[in-house]
Design a protein around this motif. Structure first.
Motif, mmCIF file in Angstrom:
data_model
loop_
_atom_site.group_PDB
_atom_site.id
_atom_site.type_symbol
_atom_site.label_atom_id
_atom_site.label_comp_id
_atom_site.label_asym_id
_atom_site.label_seq_id
_atom_site.Cartn_x
_atom_site.Cartn_y
_atom_site.Cartn_z
ATOM 1 N N SER A 30 -14.267 7.299 -9.423
ATOM 2 C CA SER A 30 -13.202 8.097 -8.814
ATOM 3 C C SER A 30 -12.356 7.262 -7.856
ATOM 4 C CB SER A 30 -13.796 9.305 -8.083
ATOM 5 O OG SER A 30 -14.328 10.229 -9.020
ATOM 6 N N THR A 31 -12.956 6.267 -7.222
ATOM 7 C CA THR A 31 -12.183 5.375 -6.342
ATOM 8 C C THR A 31 -11.134 4.622 -7.148
ATOM 9 O OG1 THR A 31 -14.029 5.105 -4.804
ATOM 10 C CG2 THR A 31 -12.338 3.394 -4.786
ATOM 11 N N ARG A 64 -8.373 7.152 -8.205
ATOM 12 C CA ARG A 64 -7.507 7.522 -7.089
ATOM 13 C C ARG A 64 -6.576 6.367 -6.706
ATOM 14 N NH1 ARG A 64 -8.401 11.928 -4.014
ATOM 15 N NH2 ARG A 64 -7.564 10.827 -2.194
ATOM 16 N N THR A 65 -7.052 5.143 -6.856
ATOM 17 C CA THR A 65 -6.198 3.984 -6.574
ATOM 18 C C THR A 65 -5.071 3.895 -7.594
ATOM 19 O OG1 THR A 65 -8.076 2.804 -5.599
ATOM 20 C CG2 THR A 65 -6.173 1.486 -6.244
ATOM 21 N N PHE A 76 -15.260 0.165 1.857
ATOM 22 C CA PHE A 76 -15.288 1.218 2.853
ATOM 23 C C PHE A 76 -16.332 0.819 3.889
ATOM 24 C CE2 PHE A 76 -13.813 3.120 -1.089
ATOM 25 C CZ PHE A 76 -12.677 3.801 -0.674
ATOM 26 N N ARG A 87 -12.186 -2.907 -3.359
ATOM 27 C CA ARG A 87 -12.074 -1.797 -2.411
ATOM 28 C C ARG A 87 -13.353 -1.735 -1.590
ATOM 29 N NH1 ARG A 87 -8.883 2.382 -2.860
ATOM 30 N NH2 ARG A 87 -9.367 2.408 -0.628
ATOM 31 N N LEU A 93 -3.182 7.726 -4.787
ATOM 32 C CA LEU A 93 -3.708 8.614 -3.749
ATOM 33 C C LEU A 93 -4.441 7.833 -2.671
ATOM 34 C CD1 LEU A 93 -5.022 11.471 -6.067
ATOM 35 C CD2 LEU A 93 -2.896 11.423 -4.754
ATOM 36 N N ASP A 94 -4.991 6.680 -3.043
ATOM 37 C CA ASP A 94 -5.594 5.763 -2.082
ATOM 38 C C ASP A 94 -4.763 4.493 -2.055
ATOM 39 O OD1 ASP A 94 -7.590 7.564 -1.607
ATOM 40 O OD2 ASP A 94 -9.132 6.497 -2.753
ATOM 41 N N GLU A 95 -4.720 3.867 -0.911
ATOM 42 C CA GLU A 95 -3.950 2.641 -0.794
ATOM 43 C C GLU A 95 -4.574 1.522 -1.620
ATOM 44 O OE1 GLU A 95 -3.485 1.655 3.296
ATOM 45 O OE2 GLU A 95 -1.949 3.180 3.633
ATOM 46 N N PRO A 137 0.816 -1.204 0.000
ATOM 47 C CA PRO A 137 0.000 0.000 0.000
ATOM 48 C C PRO A 137 0.854 1.259 0.000
ATOM 49 C CG PRO A 137 -0.894 -1.614 1.528
ATOM 50 C CD PRO A 137 0.409 -2.154 1.047
ATOM 51 N N GLY A 138 0.496 2.187 -0.951
ATOM 52 C CA GLY A 138 1.176 3.461 -1.025
ATOM 53 C C GLY A 138 2.484 3.439 -1.800
#
Length: 247
Positions: free
Chosen positions: A59-60, A63-64, A29, A27, A68-70, A7-8
């Motif tokens: 957008s998820t 961003r992945t 949440f 993913r 920007l998202d793990e 991650p990251g």
């Protein structure tokens, strides 16, 4: 074969020759599953548009891919050189336009690179301007220049024209098409606009229930218009996939 990543952490370019390769991406949440066992590949230089209803996870996913998202380990590979343009220009008001374009760059010729990029988007004359003096279209051009100056292998566009008026939006679509032709990065464009997707993309995806529900090539000659042979049929197919039936 995909490269394991933590991650990251930036992943290297995929071993299979793709600019982007995603397998089994999930993913969540809390109790809400946004992306479920998603698979996606994008070729180098390919322009892909991603459609989907609100809350579908567009957008998820973007961003992945942007880092920007793990991301869970071992599920995706993307180029290290990538840039994102969001719906809002996100310019720092206390820095001049050229300084916004070069944010984060550590190069002795950063200003020259900014001048070149701003010239490509038609904003060289606003090099020294403050962001608050720019129009909406000019601010988004500056955001494009900020992405361009990084020479990305993957350009991620998250509804970059949604806040613009109709005429400015058409001009920006034309600009993005010209920049893509000149630089040939792989592009993932997230949009709600079916016409925009068909005008710009080589391939259009529809995201539904966390997975790619439709993946269609757009084999139409460029430049494209609503009157282009085959445009109307593809438009109808995409609208129906999005739950819209024209009367």
């Amino acid at each position: 074969m995909l490269t394991d990543i933590q991650p990251g952490q930036d992943a290297p370019v995929t071993q299979g020759g793709f600019a982007v390769e995603v397998r089994g991406l999930t993913r969540r949440f809390g109790a809400n599953t946004v992306l479920e066992n998603l698979h996606l590949s994008i070729q180098p230089g390919e322009f892909v548009a991603l459609l989907g209803r609100s809350g579908s996870g567009k957008s998820t996913l973007l961003r992945t891919l942007a880092g920007l998202d793990e991301a869970p380990a071992g599920v995706l590979s993307v180029p290290k050189a990538r840039a994102v343009v969001f719906q809002e220009p996100r310019l720092l008001p206390w820095k001049r336009v050229w300084e916004n374009v070069t944010l984060g760059l550590r190069m002795p010729d950063a200003r020259r690179l900014a001048e070149d990029a701003l010239g490509e988007v038609g904003l060289k004359h606003r090099l020294q301007a403050w962001p608050l003096t720019l129009s909406g279209g000019e601010a988004q051009r500056a955001a494009l220049a900020r992405a361009l100056v990084r020479a990305p292998e993957l350009l991620l566009l998250d509804e970059p024209f949604a806040a613009l008026d109709a005429l400015t939006r058409l001009k920006m679509q034309s600009l993005v098409g010209a920049l893509w032709t000149a630089h040939q990065p792989a592009v993932l464009l997230v949009t709600h606009d079916v016409d925009e997707a068909l005008i710009l993309a080589d391939r259009v995806l529809v995201l539904e229930h966390g997975r790619i529900a439709l993946d269609i090539p757009v084999d139409l000659p460029r430049p494209r218009r609503h009157s282009t042979l085959g445009f109307s049929e593809l438009r109808t197919q995409l609208l129906e996939a999005l739950g819209v039936k024209e009367g």
